[in-house]
Design a protein around this motif. Structure first.
Motif, PDB file in Angstrom:
ATOM      1  N   VAL A  78     -13.510   2.923 -22.560  1.00 24.67           N
ATOM      2  CA  VAL A  78     -14.325   3.155 -23.609  1.00 24.67           C
ATOM      3  C   VAL A  78     -15.333   3.846 -23.186  1.00 24.67           C
ATOM      4  CG1 VAL A  78     -16.079   1.748 -25.456  1.00 24.67           C
ATOM      5  CG2 VAL A  78     -13.827   0.712 -24.685  1.00 24.67           C
ATOM      6  N   GLY A  79     -15.538   5.206 -23.542  1.00 22.61           N
ATOM      7  CA  GLY A  79     -16.650   5.902 -22.967  1.00 22.61           C
ATOM      8  C   GLY A  79     -16.763   7.059 -24.096  1.00 22.61           C
ATOM      9  N   ILE A  83     -16.479   8.092 -28.759  1.00 21.21           N
ATOM     10  CA  ILE A  83     -17.731   9.019 -29.225  1.00 21.21           C
ATOM     11  C   ILE A  83     -17.444  10.446 -29.561  1.00 21.21           C
ATOM     12  CG2 ILE A  83     -20.286   9.184 -29.261  1.00 21.21           C
ATOM     13  CD1 ILE A  83     -20.534   6.566 -27.963  1.00 21.21           C
ATOM     14  N   ALA A  84     -17.322  11.061 -28.427  1.00 24.88           N
ATOM     15  CA  ALA A  84     -17.160  12.556 -28.295  1.00 24.88           C
ATOM     16  C   ALA A  84     -15.559  12.829 -28.389  1.00 24.88           C
ATOM     17  CB  ALA A  84     -17.739  13.299 -26.962  1.00 24.88           C
ATOM     18  N   GLY A  85     -14.862  12.142 -27.970  1.00 25.71           N
ATOM     19  CA  GLY A  85     -13.534  12.554 -28.109  1.00 25.71           C
ATOM     20  C   GLY A  85     -12.964  12.697 -29.400  1.00 25.71           C
ATOM     21  N   VAL A  86     -13.140  11.492 -30.261  1.00 28.90           N
ATOM     22  CA  VAL A  86     -12.753  11.336 -31.652  1.00 28.90           C
ATOM     23  C   VAL A  86     -13.560  12.383 -32.468  1.00 28.90           C
ATOM     24  CG1 VAL A  86     -12.872  10.085 -33.631  1.00 28.90           C
ATOM     25  CG2 VAL A  86     -12.830   8.793 -31.293  1.00 28.90           C
ATOM     26  N   ALA A  87     -14.597  12.687 -32.277  1.00 31.47           N
ATOM     27  CA  ALA A  87     -15.275  14.025 -32.910  1.00 31.47           C
ATOM     28  C   ALA A  87     -14.635  15.160 -32.569  1.00 31.47           C
ATOM     29  CB  ALA A  87     -16.733  13.821 -32.699  1.00 31.47           C
ATOM     30  N   LEU A  88     -14.512  15.377 -31.440  1.00 24.61           N
ATOM     31  CA  LEU A  88     -13.586  16.657 -31.026  1.00 24.61           C
ATOM     32  C   LEU A  88     -12.041  16.590 -31.419  1.00 24.61           C
ATOM     33  CD1 LEU A  88     -13.536  19.271 -29.254  1.00 24.61           C
ATOM     34  CD2 LEU A  88     -12.565  17.874 -27.291  1.00 24.61           C
ATOM     35  N   CYS A 225     -21.642   2.030 -36.327  1.00 27.54           N
ATOM     36  CA  CYS A 225     -20.621   2.623 -37.140  1.00 27.54           C
ATOM     37  C   CYS A 225     -20.745   1.970 -38.717  1.00 27.54           C
ATOM     38  CB  CYS A 225     -19.281   2.152 -36.281  1.00 27.54           C
ATOM     39  SG  CYS A 225     -18.852   3.203 -35.161  1.00 27.54           S
ATOM     40  N   LEU A 226     -20.926   0.561 -38.715  1.00 24.71           N
ATOM     41  CA  LEU A 226     -20.427   0.032 -39.947  1.00 24.71           C
ATOM     42  C   LEU A 226     -21.966   0.502 -40.805  1.00 24.71           C
ATOM     43  CD1 LEU A 226     -19.827  -3.739 -39.246  1.00 24.71           C
ATOM     44  CD2 LEU A 226     -18.490  -1.813 -40.151  1.00 24.71           C
ATOM     45  N   ALA A 227     -23.035   0.778 -40.171  1.00 22.37           N
ATOM     46  CA  ALA A 227     -24.191   1.175 -41.068  1.00 22.37           C
ATOM     47  C   ALA A 227     -23.869   2.560 -41.828  1.00 22.37           C
ATOM     48  CB  ALA A 227     -25.469   1.449 -40.100  1.00 22.37           C
ATOM     49  N   VAL A 228     -23.251   3.360 -41.195  1.00 18.37           N
ATOM     50  CA  VAL A 228     -22.571   4.847 -41.495  1.00 18.37           C
ATOM     51  C   VAL A 228     -21.649   4.571 -42.995  1.00 18.37           C
ATOM     52  CG1 VAL A 228     -21.686   6.807 -41.091  1.00 18.37           C
ATOM     53  CG2 VAL A 228     -23.146   5.890 -39.281  1.00 18.37           C
ATOM     54  N   ILE A 229     -20.654   3.832 -42.376  1.00 17.88           N
ATOM     55  CA  ILE A 229     -19.670   3.479 -43.350  1.00 17.88           C
ATOM     56  C   ILE A 229     -20.154   3.062 -44.561  1.00 17.88           C
ATOM     57  CG2 ILE A 229     -17.368   2.283 -43.602  1.00 17.88           C
ATOM     58  CD1 ILE A 229     -17.076   2.553 -40.554  1.00 17.88           C
ATOM     59  N   PHE A 230     -20.855   1.837 -44.648  1.00 19.78           N
ATOM     60  CA  PHE A 230     -21.295   1.036 -45.707  1.00 19.78           C
ATOM     61  C   PHE A 230     -22.309   1.980 -46.354  1.00 19.78           C
ATOM     62  CE2 PHE A 230     -19.842  -3.019 -43.659  1.00 19.78           C
ATOM     63  CZ  PHE A 230     -18.995  -3.201 -44.475  1.00 19.78           C
ATOM     64  N   ALA A 303      -3.463  -6.408 -20.541  1.00 15.51           N
ATOM     65  CA  ALA A 303      -3.635  -4.987 -20.744  1.00 15.51           C
ATOM     66  C   ALA A 303      -3.383  -4.661 -22.070  1.00 15.51           C
ATOM     67  CB  ALA A 303      -2.781  -4.336 -19.822  1.00 15.51           C
ATOM     68  N   ILE A 304      -2.501  -5.268 -23.052  1.00 13.27           N
ATOM     69  CA  ILE A 304      -1.921  -5.168 -24.293  1.00 13.27           C
ATOM     70  C   ILE A 304      -3.156  -5.052 -25.233  1.00 13.27           C
ATOM     71  CG2 ILE A 304      -1.087  -6.379 -26.268  1.00 13.27           C
ATOM     72  CD1 ILE A 304       0.974  -7.212 -24.538  1.00 13.27           C
ATOM     73  N   LEU A 305      -4.444  -5.613 -24.958  1.00 13.04           N
ATOM     74  CA  LEU A 305      -5.632  -5.744 -25.727  1.00 13.04           C
ATOM     75  C   LEU A 305      -6.457  -4.486 -25.541  1.00 13.04           C
ATOM     76  CD1 LEU A 305      -6.696  -9.269 -24.939  1.00 13.04           C
ATOM     77  CD2 LEU A 305      -5.236  -8.430 -27.042  1.00 13.04           C
ATOM     78  N   GLU A 306      -6.289  -3.719 -24.612  1.00 13.62           N
ATOM     79  CA  GLU A 306      -6.960  -2.516 -24.216  1.00 13.62           C
ATOM     80  C   GLU A 306      -6.936  -1.452 -25.170  1.00 13.62           C
ATOM     81  OE1 GLU A 306      -6.923  -0.891 -20.476  1.00 13.62           O
ATOM     82  OE2 GLU A 306      -6.943  -2.964 -19.502  1.00 13.62           O
ATOM     83  N   PRO A 307      -5.887  -0.964 -25.410  1.00 11.52           N
ATOM     84  CA  PRO A 307      -5.741   0.013 -26.675  1.00 11.52           C
ATOM     85  C   PRO A 307      -6.324  -0.160 -27.767  1.00 11.52           C
ATOM     86  CG  PRO A 307      -3.682   0.367 -25.009  1.00 11.52           C
ATOM     87  CD  PRO A 307      -4.424  -0.854 -24.713  1.00 11.52           C
ATOM     88  N   PHE A 308      -5.648  -1.586 -28.410  1.00 13.67           N
ATOM     89  CA  PHE A 308      -6.118  -2.035 -29.470  1.00 13.67           C
ATOM     90  C   PHE A 308      -7.869  -1.995 -29.678  1.00 13.67           C
ATOM     91  CE2 PHE A 308      -7.622  -5.615 -32.107  1.00 13.67           C
ATOM     92  CZ  PHE A 308      -6.761  -5.378 -33.518  1.00 13.67           C
ATOM     93  N   ILE A 309      -8.376  -2.513 -28.721  1.00 14.89           N
ATOM     94  CA  ILE A 309      -9.944  -2.588 -28.878  1.00 14.89           C
ATOM     95  C   ILE A 309     -10.399  -1.101 -28.811  1.00 14.89           C
ATOM     96  CG2 ILE A 309     -11.987  -3.133 -27.738  1.00 14.89           C
ATOM     97  CD1 ILE A 309     -10.469  -5.875 -26.499  1.00 14.89           C
ATOM     98  N   ASP A 310      -9.992  -0.350 -27.843  1.00 12.87           N
ATOM     99  CA  ASP A 310     -10.609   0.991 -27.255  1.00 12.87           C
ATOM    100  C   ASP A 310     -10.331   1.896 -28.558  1.00 12.87           C
ATOM    101  OD1 ASP A 310      -9.657   3.924 -26.225  1.00 12.87           O
ATOM    102  OD2 ASP A 310     -11.312   3.229 -25.284  1.00 12.87           O
ATOM    103  N   THR A 311      -9.045   1.851 -29.148  1.00 15.31           N
ATOM    104  CA  THR A 311      -8.574   3.203 -30.065  1.00 15.31           C
ATOM    105  C   THR A 311      -8.597   2.456 -31.545  1.00 15.31           C
ATOM    106  OG1 THR A 311      -7.529   4.357 -28.295  1.00 15.31           O
ATOM    107  CG2 THR A 311      -6.753   4.928 -30.507  1.00 15.31           C
ATOM    108  N   ILE A 312      -7.761   1.419 -31.697  1.00 17.04           N
ATOM    109  CA  ILE A 312      -7.521   1.155 -32.899  1.00 17.04           C
ATOM    110  C   ILE A 312      -8.556   0.719 -33.593  1.00 17.04           C
ATOM    111  CG2 ILE A 312      -5.954  -0.575 -34.361  1.00 17.04           C
ATOM    112  CD1 ILE A 312      -3.879  -0.248 -32.463  1.00 17.04           C
ATOM    113  N   VAL A 313      -9.485  -0.101 -32.969  1.00 17.65           N
ATOM    114  CA  VAL A 313     -10.687  -0.526 -33.415  1.00 17.65           C
ATOM    115  C   VAL A 313     -11.887   0.272 -33.238  1.00 17.65           C
ATOM    116  CG1 VAL A 313     -12.446  -2.427 -33.405  1.00 17.65           C
ATOM    117  CG2 VAL A 313     -10.220  -3.178 -32.910  1.00 17.65           C
ATOM    118  N   ILE A 314     -12.400   0.630 -32.143  1.00 23.54           N
ATOM    119  CA  ILE A 314     -13.493   1.520 -31.760  1.00 23.54           C
ATOM    120  C   ILE A 314     -13.291   2.926 -32.287  1.00 23.54           C
ATOM    121  CG2 ILE A 314     -15.309   2.241 -30.288  1.00 23.54           C
ATOM    122  CD1 ILE A 314     -14.671  -0.296 -28.562  1.00 23.54           C
ATOM    123  N   CYS A 315     -12.177   3.682 -32.076  1.00 22.91           N
ATOM    124  CA  CYS A 315     -12.055   5.065 -32.609  1.00 22.91           C
ATOM    125  C   CYS A 315     -11.854   4.997 -33.840  1.00 22.91           C
ATOM    126  CB  CYS A 315     -10.832   5.679 -31.648  1.00 22.91           C
ATOM    127  SG  CYS A 315     -11.076   6.085 -29.908  1.00 22.91           S
TER     128      CYS A 315
END
Length: 558
Positions: A78-79, A83-88, A225-230, A303-315
């Motif tokens: 989570v870095g 923030i920058a990677g999704v935008a890129l 994020c929620l402040a922007v989305i709503f 470790a199963i939880l990592e990509p879920f939290i990092d990408t599926i949720v935050i990204c």
């Protein structure tokens, strides 16, 4: 610097930026998902119970708890990717890139499960009593392929700089300068001292810091994020429609965005997805190897939880914020970077109703499918204005209102251009309107929220916490790789170089850093995935043994 970036881009195009690399990554995750019967779905609840410590045993050996290992690994993923990677990714591939990031994460949940399990299974205790693990250990201890283990460890050391060090501090420093006007080198100097203090304490201090940082930074960023989305809620249906509708067609030109092909969206989405959650890269298993457990599969469950939290949720939240605010296709005032800029040999018009189809020509040019004539010669600049009949491309968009200054004053004179690239000199600044990408794009999106202009502070603070924690974790990955290669005595020298590079990275060229990160990721991922596929039967046997243990010890059936 431009020449160096061209060389790095060429190297990256054959490995990390290639389609065979993307195929290897996704197909490995798909294979293990089917081979192990969708563990990311079947074991998701059990993974949460393991993190809670529900199945901890008194005689478990290790340095950290399951939660601390998860927090350390998450702090490594989570870095800037979130923030920058999704935008890129969206800047390069359009909305559909977000879909491919999520797909990568879904299969990545299984890949992480497998790589962490096998790395934990073949971990070792070092001379100082701490645990050391990672793909290099199963390569050496199980596969008897010491050459592959050495290759992976060398790639890990390189990637600690290309993934966890340079791009992280560069994004922090750029964001601090844009938001608060703090010079990049000052940010780099302060954070370098803080980084040195943390990493000198080893894994226990690192785990202690990250288990506190990760929840705090996640909550702050989630609220932003929620402040922007709503705030832009009326745009959510059309944003989702764009993501889904562009999956198999690519994104057509809209606003200042000149379009992206299906192939480009797919490649960039998968590539940035990997950069974000690191599934298959083999980095997270190094952190998980320190966890207290006698059952390697239990740490794989975590470790199963990592990509879920990092990408599926935050990204996904970052992506929806970018799309609903519409900033991804808007030209804004911008200071141009040399590596993002190109001069074309005639004037083009990107307006929607242009009769010459200039938008389509420009789109094909920036995607590399066709090539437009570039300018060679000298630009005549009078009082800050370019007088030649040329077009400036910046950040994959047609630049507008271009102004040239030198040492703070409007420039008059000539600028040499070679094959479309301006020959830069100290004190020269070129500004204008264009698309933006990476962290500045996310900052702009967060200003379109209930927080208004204060929203960009959330990105800056979030980026500071996210990226700094990533640098902390990657210092540990690097020192474990150095321990494997040269022994424990080499770690202190690695840490000195790591802190020094962290300072230098604060003011280095952004584009070169991102290109370097793509290369180092691939150099770790390829040998790791090959090793996992070879050990597929070992993984299935380990899973069966784990469930036998859980049934005998806790009465739990698979």
């Amino acid at each position: 610097m431009q020449h160096l970036n061209d060389i790095l881009s060429l190297i990256d195009s054959y490995i990390g930026g290639s389609y065979w690399f993307v195929a290897l990554l996704l197909l490995t995750g798909l294979f293990f998902t089917v081979y192990l019967q969708f563990p990311q779905i079947r074991f998701f609840k059990h993974a949460i119970d393991v993190v809670k410590g529900k199945y901890d045993e008194k005689d478990d050996e290790g340095d950290t708890s399951h939660f601390q290992a998860l927090a350390t690994a998450l702090s490594g993923t989570v870095g800037t990717g979130n923030i920058a990677g999704v935008a890129l990714a969206i800047h390069l591939g359009g909305p559909a890139a977000l879909f491919w990031m999520v797909v990568t994460a879904f299969f990545g949940m299984t890949t992480k499960f497998v790589e962490v399990t096998l790395s934990h299974k073949y971990r070792e205790k070092t001379a100082d009593g701490t645990m050391a693990g990672g793909p290099m250990y199963f390569m050496k201890n199980k596969l008897n392929m010491n050459w592959m283990a050495v290759l992976f460890a060398i790639a890990t050391v390189l990637s600690s700089f290309g993934t966890g060090n340079l791009p992280q501090v560069n994004s922090i420093a750029s964001s601090m300068f844009a938001t608060f006007g703090v010079e990049q080198y000052i940010t780099g100097a302060v954070l370098s001292v803080m980084l040195a203090f943390v990493i000198l304490g080893g894994i226990k201090r690192i785990a202690s810091v990250t288990e506190k940082l990760v929840p705090i930074m996640a909550v702050i960023y989630f609220i932003g994020c929620l402040a922007v989305i709503f705030y832009n809620f009326e745009n959510i249906p059309s944003s989702i429609a764009r993501v889904v509708g562009d999956i198999f067609s690519g994104t057509s030109a809209t606003g200042g965005f000149l379009g992206a092909t299906l192939a480009f969206a797919f490649n960039r989405g998968v590539n940035r997805g990997l950069f974000s959650n690191e599934a298959g890269q083999g980095s997270a298993p190094i952190a998980h190897a320190s966890a207290k457990t006698k059952e390697p599969v239990s740490e794989g469950m975590v470790a199963i939880l990592e990509p879920f939290i990092d990408t599926i949720v935050i990204c996904s939240l970052t992506g929806l914020a970018l799309l609903s605010s519409n900033v991804w296709r808007e030209k804004v005032d911008n200071t141009f970077q040399q590596t993002d800029m190109q001069v074309l040999n005639t004037v083009y018009d990107d307006s929607k109703n242009n009769p010459n189809n200039d938008r389509e020509k420009l789109a094909y040019h920036i995607s590399g499918e066709e090539t437009l004539p570039v300018f060679d010669g000298e630009l005549n600049v009078v009082n800050g204005t370019i007088k030649n009949t040329v077009t400036l491309i910046h950040a994959r968009s047609l630049a507008e209102d271009v102004k040239v200054t030198y040492q703070g004053q409007p420039y008059s004179g000539h600028l040499k251009v070679t094959k479309g690239k301006v020959q830069w000199k100290d004190g020269l600044v070129i500004t204008g309107k264009s698309l933006i990408h990476s962290a500045p794009l996310t900052s702009l999106a967060f200003s379109r929220s209930y927080f208004g202009e204060y929203g960009k502070y959330i990105v800056t603070i979030g980026l500071l916490l996210f990226a700094f924690s990533t640098a902390i974790s990657w210092s540990y990955y690097g020192d474990r790789a150095m321990t494997f290669l040269f022994g424990s005595a080499s770690v202190k020298y690695f840490r000195i170089v790591y802190v020094g590079a962290f300072f230098i990275g604060s003011f280095a060229d952004t584009t070169i850093i991102w290109t370097l990160s793509g290369i180092t990721i691939a150099l770790m991922t390829i040998p790791n995935l090959i090793g996992l596929l070879i050990l597929r039967k070992d993984m299935k046997d380990s899973l069966n043994t784990y469930w036998d243990h859980m049934e005998n010890k806790f009465g739990i059936k698979r």
